[in-house]
Design a protein around this motif. Structure first.
Motif, short mmCIF file in Angstrom:
data_model
loop_
_atom_site.label_atom_id
_atom_site.label_comp_id
_atom_site.label_asym_id
_atom_site.label_seq_id
_atom_site.Cartn_x
_atom_site.Cartn_y
_atom_site.Cartn_z
N PRO A 186 0.84 -1.21 0.00
CA PRO A 186 0.00 0.00 0.00
C PRO A 186 0.87 1.25 0.00
O PRO A 186 1.92 1.31 0.64
CB PRO A 186 -0.79 -0.12 1.31
N ASP A 187 0.41 2.26 -0.71
CA ASP A 187 1.16 3.51 -0.83
C ASP A 187 1.42 4.15 0.53
O ASP A 187 2.48 4.73 0.76
CB ASP A 187 0.41 4.49 -1.73
N SER A 188 0.46 4.06 1.45
CA SER A 188 0.64 4.68 2.76
C SER A 188 1.82 4.08 3.50
O SER A 188 2.43 4.73 4.35
CB SER A 188 -0.63 4.51 3.61
N VAL A 189 2.17 2.85 3.17
CA VAL A 189 3.27 2.16 3.84
C VAL A 189 4.62 2.60 3.28
O VAL A 189 5.62 2.65 4.02
CB VAL A 189 3.11 0.63 3.69
N LEU B 34 9.54 5.97 -0.95
CA LEU B 34 9.58 6.40 -2.36
C LEU B 34 10.09 7.83 -2.46
O LEU B 34 10.84 8.18 -3.38
CB LEU B 34 8.18 6.29 -2.98
N ALA B 35 9.69 8.66 -1.49
CA ALA B 35 10.10 10.06 -1.52
C ALA B 35 11.61 10.21 -1.27
O ALA B 35 12.26 11.05 -1.89
CB ALA B 35 9.32 10.86 -0.48
N THR C 140 11.85 2.13 -5.10
CA THR C 140 11.40 2.67 -6.38
C THR C 140 10.15 1.92 -6.83
O THR C 140 10.08 0.70 -6.69
CB THR C 140 12.50 2.52 -7.45
N ALA C 141 9.19 2.64 -7.33
CA ALA C 141 7.95 2.03 -7.84
C ALA C 141 8.07 1.82 -9.35
O ALA C 141 8.60 2.68 -10.07
CB ALA C 141 6.75 2.91 -7.54
N HIS D 5 -4.31 16.01 3.95
CA HIS D 5 -3.59 14.75 3.79
C HIS D 5 -2.63 14.85 2.63
O HIS D 5 -2.85 15.58 1.68
CB HIS D 5 -4.55 13.58 3.63
N PRO D 6 -1.53 14.12 2.68
CA PRO D 6 -0.54 14.15 1.61
C PRO D 6 -1.14 13.70 0.30
O PRO D 6 -2.01 12.86 0.25
CB PRO D 6 0.55 13.18 2.09
N SER D 7 -0.60 14.23 -0.78
CA SER D 7 -1.11 13.86 -2.10
C SER D 7 -0.88 12.39 -2.39
O SER D 7 -1.55 11.81 -3.23
CB SER D 7 -0.42 14.71 -3.17
N THR D 8 0.05 11.77 -1.67
CA THR D 8 0.33 10.35 -1.90
C THR D 8 -0.85 9.48 -1.51
O THR D 8 -0.90 8.33 -1.89
CB THR D 8 1.56 9.90 -1.09
N HIS D 9 -1.81 10.01 -0.76
CA HIS D 9 -2.97 9.21 -0.38
C HIS D 9 -4.06 9.24 -1.43
O HIS D 9 -5.04 8.55 -1.32
CB HIS D 9 -3.56 9.75 0.94
N SER D 10 -3.92 10.08 -2.39
CA SER D 10 -4.98 10.22 -3.38
C SER D 10 -4.86 9.16 -4.46
O SER D 10 -3.85 8.50 -4.57
CB SER D 10 -4.95 11.61 -4.00
#
Length: 331
Positions: free
Chosen positions: A241-244, A249-250, A255-256, A326-331
């Motif tokens: 999951p991205d939240s994890v 990644l930042a 790397t995705a 919320h961070p854009s990474t959650h979208s």
């Protein structure tokens, strides 16, 4: 039958023995035994039987234990609700959450909340989805955070954000791969996966199997951090999951890579609560913080929340709106 007897009964069950329950309650063992006997006399049944060194619930004991837990929780809520009138802005709120949300998403919201309401104490209980749902139904938890939408006649479920699922690899390995890979290339990779039976593992295995891929699982773990650690040292790839992995990644430690032939993958993180919760100022403030942080549309708020907001001016204190997003990474 008095509340203290039910409290003692619950403690005996949770502790597993009369001796440990007496120690935890700062009572003598004869006093604990007497309270248990009084309950059994009240209900004209045997509630517990000794099995070796432990106590085991009978069928009637299991029924009473379920209700005793609810009664104890409601009594605690009653004390807190009355106390809140006397000392507004104080009290305790029990929040249940699955581990993914508890570790990677909840802290950001609680940081905002505690900054605005420093005298309100949050108690976080980490468990699986079923445990969290049960806690909401029994009103032992005020709010639950789960990774799937919940449909239940006693529960309101409000979607908070879509948690995108990403395929992540070690940065050195990523440099040897194209930014997009095919299903055929994916099928030949070693996977670091979550242990079964995990809802996330079942979700991902099912999705991959629909596209003809039976993943070769090199290692399994029940920890997000361990899954990430194995990928970071180059032992395999993982769907996470991205939240994890947003921070990884930042900062470039992971790397995705994209798999265009797979549909967009995401899980919906949702907030759940009873359809008729104790409408305390503390709960209203916590919900306002969640709704504002995740920009939840008003049409998704529970019906009773609208009614209580209309009466907010009558409360001894009100819940300020947070400016954090919320961070854009959650979208």
């Amino acid at each position: 039958m008095v509340l203290s007897h039910l409290k003692t009964f619950v403690r005996i069950v949770d502790a597993g023995s009369l001796t440990r329950a007496a120690e935890q309650l700062s009572l003598t063992q004869p006093a604990v035994t007497k309270q248990l006997a009084a309950l059994e006399e009240e209900f004209q049944t045997t509630l517990l039987i000794r099995q070796g060194r432990r106590m085991r619930l009978t069928a009637t004991g299991e029924v009473l234990y379920h209700y005793a837990k609810r009664i104890q929780s409601l009594a605690e809520q009653a004390y807190e609700a009355v106390a809140e009138v006397e000392r507004p802005g104080q009290g305790e709120i029990d929040v249940g959450a699955v581990s993914t949300v508890a570790v990677f998403s909840l802290p950001k919201v609680l940081a905002i909340f505690t900054r605005n309401f420093p005298r309100l104490r949050i108690r976080v209980h980490i468990g699986d989805i079923q445990t969290t749902l049960d806690g909401i139904i029994r009103q032992e938890l005020a709010v639950g955070l789960v990774t799937v939408p919940i449909i239940h006649p006693q529960v309101d479920s409000i979607p908070l954000f879509q948690d995108t699922v990403r395929l992540v690899v070690n940065p050195d390995r990523a440099r040897k791969l194209p930014s997009q890979i095919s299903l055929e290339e994916l099928a030949h990779m070693d996977f670091i996966s979550y242990q079964t039976p995990s809802r996330f593992r079942a979700f991902m295995d099912g999705m991959l199997e629909q596209h003809g891929i039976i993943p070769h699982v090199l290692m399994e773990f029940n920890s997000h951090d361990l899954v990430k650690s194995m990928v970071k040292v180059g032992l395999g790839v993982a769907f996470v999951p991205d939240s994890v992995v947003a921070e990884d990644l930042a900062n470039g430690t992971l790397t995705a890579i994209e798999v265009p032939e797979l549909p967009p993958l995401a899980r919906t993180t949702s907030l759940i609560l009873s359809k008729d919760p104790p409408r305390t100022g503390g709960l209203m403030a916590l919900l306002a913080t969640f709704f504002d942080h995740y920009q939840v549309e008003p049409r998704l708020w529970p019906g009773w929340y609208w009614e209580t907001r209309a009466e907010e001016s009558a409360l001894p204190w009100s819940a300020p709106r947070s400016t954090a997003r919320h961070p854009s990474t959650h979208s």
